[in-house]
Design an enzyme around this catalytic site. Sequence first.
Site, PDB file in Angstrom:
ATOM      1  N   LYS A 156       0.855  -1.195   0.000  1.00  0.00           N
ATOM      2  CA  LYS A 156       0.000   0.000   0.000  1.00  0.00           C
ATOM      3  C   LYS A 156       0.886   1.238   0.000  1.00  0.00           C
ATOM      4  O   LYS A 156       1.911   1.281   0.702  1.00  0.00           O
ATOM      5  CB  LYS A 156      -0.890  -0.035   1.254  1.00  0.00           C
ATOM      6  CG  LYS A 156      -1.925   1.074   1.359  1.00  0.00           C
ATOM      7  CD  LYS A 156      -2.769   0.853   2.609  1.00  0.00           C
ATOM      8  CE  LYS A 156      -3.854   1.875   2.789  1.00  0.00           C
ATOM      9  NZ  LYS A 156      -4.690   1.595   3.980  1.00  0.00           N
TER      10      LYS A 156
ATOM     11  N   SER B 135      -9.327   1.631   3.138  1.00  0.00           N
ATOM     12  CA  SER B 135      -8.547   2.463   2.239  1.00  0.00           C
ATOM     13  C   SER B 135      -7.536   1.676   1.403  1.00  0.00           C
ATOM     14  O   SER B 135      -6.937   2.209   0.474  1.00  0.00           O
ATOM     15  CB  SER B 135      -7.805   3.536   3.049  1.00  0.00           C
ATOM     16  OG  SER B 135      -6.891   2.958   3.975  1.00  0.00           O
TER      17      SER B 135
ATOM     18  N   SER C 299      -9.664  -0.830   7.083  1.00  0.00           N
ATOM     19  CA  SER C 299      -9.078  -0.677   5.758  1.00  0.00           C
ATOM     20  C   SER C 299      -8.386  -1.904   5.188  1.00  0.00           C
ATOM     21  O   SER C 299      -7.994  -1.902   4.021  1.00  0.00           O
ATOM     22  CB  SER C 299      -8.099   0.500   5.757  1.00  0.00           C
ATOM     23  OG  SER C 299      -8.800   1.708   5.956  1.00  0.00           O
TER      24      SER C 299
END
Length: 456
Positions: A80, A158, A182
């Site tokens: 990420k 996210s 997330s």
Amino acid sequence: MTKSFGAMSVAQLSGLIQTAAVDPIEVTEAVLDGIDAYPDRTVFTAILKDRALEEARASSKRLKEGRSRGMLDGIPIAWKDLFDLKGRTTTAGSTVLATGPAAHADAPIVASLQQIGMVSIGCTNMSEFAFSGLGINPHYGTPQNPRSGDLARVPGGSSSGAGVAVAAGLVPVAMGTDTGGSVRIPAAFNGIVGYKATRGRYPMAGVFPLAKSLDSLGPLCRTVQDAVWIDAGMRGPASPSIVSRPVKGLDIIIPDNVVFDGAEAGVVAAFETAIDWLAAEGASISRIAIPAFDEILGLMAKYGALVTAEAFALHRERLAGPQAADMDHRVAMRVRLGEKTTLANYLALLDARQRLIADVERLVCESFVAFPTVAHVAPAIAPLETNDDLFFSTNGMTLRNTMLGNFLDWCGVSIPCGTGDADMPVGFLLSAVGKRDEALLSAALSAEEIIRGEFI
């Protein structure tokens, strides 16, 4: 070999690499080619081709010389885009950081997995500053949920790109972070496994924060066993020590307050079917209220959200300057809400949190808690991009179930348990109180096949 290496589980791919059936260089080149051929260009914000091939060559050399660093040597991983990677600017999904200085070193967690031979493939897209459970990003684009069919649906956030990269078969594992859901939300929306560790289980240095009192991290992958292996790699043991425990006698609590409010019928049906299967295998199921859930919602209504207060403290100078104009206006609006949380209210939240953590630990003890990861399936992207009110209400509903675990410092694993509306995936969230990660992963190992049923 024709099967995509990115579509394999970590365990499957490891078996091929460790027995020399395939070479890490071959694997890495194939994964890079697969990403390059994938039509959705919004999944990754950067491809680390040179680094990946260098790490793959080093892995290949070790394996040929009989010096394997373990089961994860040569396995590709995506990160990420809020983990520092040496020589690259960490964007955290925002263009306002894109011109900042490059990281001087890998984040410790990146370095740990590199040391045991994992190959860093690239950086995945995300909600800006990790502040949305939907995964919509106006700067780098929104990755489309690969289960969507003709109607483009959100990937979940996210860790949006991480979820899509695994679900689309581009990489076997991607690392995400979880402050309010997330990791678990994109896992549920995309039909894969997502493990959120107890906060503090791994070092968070070199990871761009959202709310440090809530931030945690974990992998998105294909199976619980894969999560166990990645956990072991991040923790340092040479091989994972977690083994499955019998499902018979497994004590599972299902809350009968909050988490089913407004849930889609298809989500509830998929979850309850998985519960029936677990009960048939001897799991002990009880349904009780967890009063802390209602109190958490009451605290947020009275004082504001803890995550919002801490996000405002982090971004207040940015919001007061010219960079605010370059932020997603929905992110800026949510962060600004944190300005309303006074110091007294923030301290009241922290005090209440510690009390509720203790209350729930006494109530739950060594049982596991189960409920749907998200109360609905992945919604369509287009209406959310044009309607702020719909965005905020949907985002709140998306985050509601998972954020309870963050507030209470739980660990949790989202496992696919079937499909709901439009044949979209549903997630089964199995959680435990903080620092019971080993017990949780052990239970999830044995329960996964039952929970999945035909959804493999």
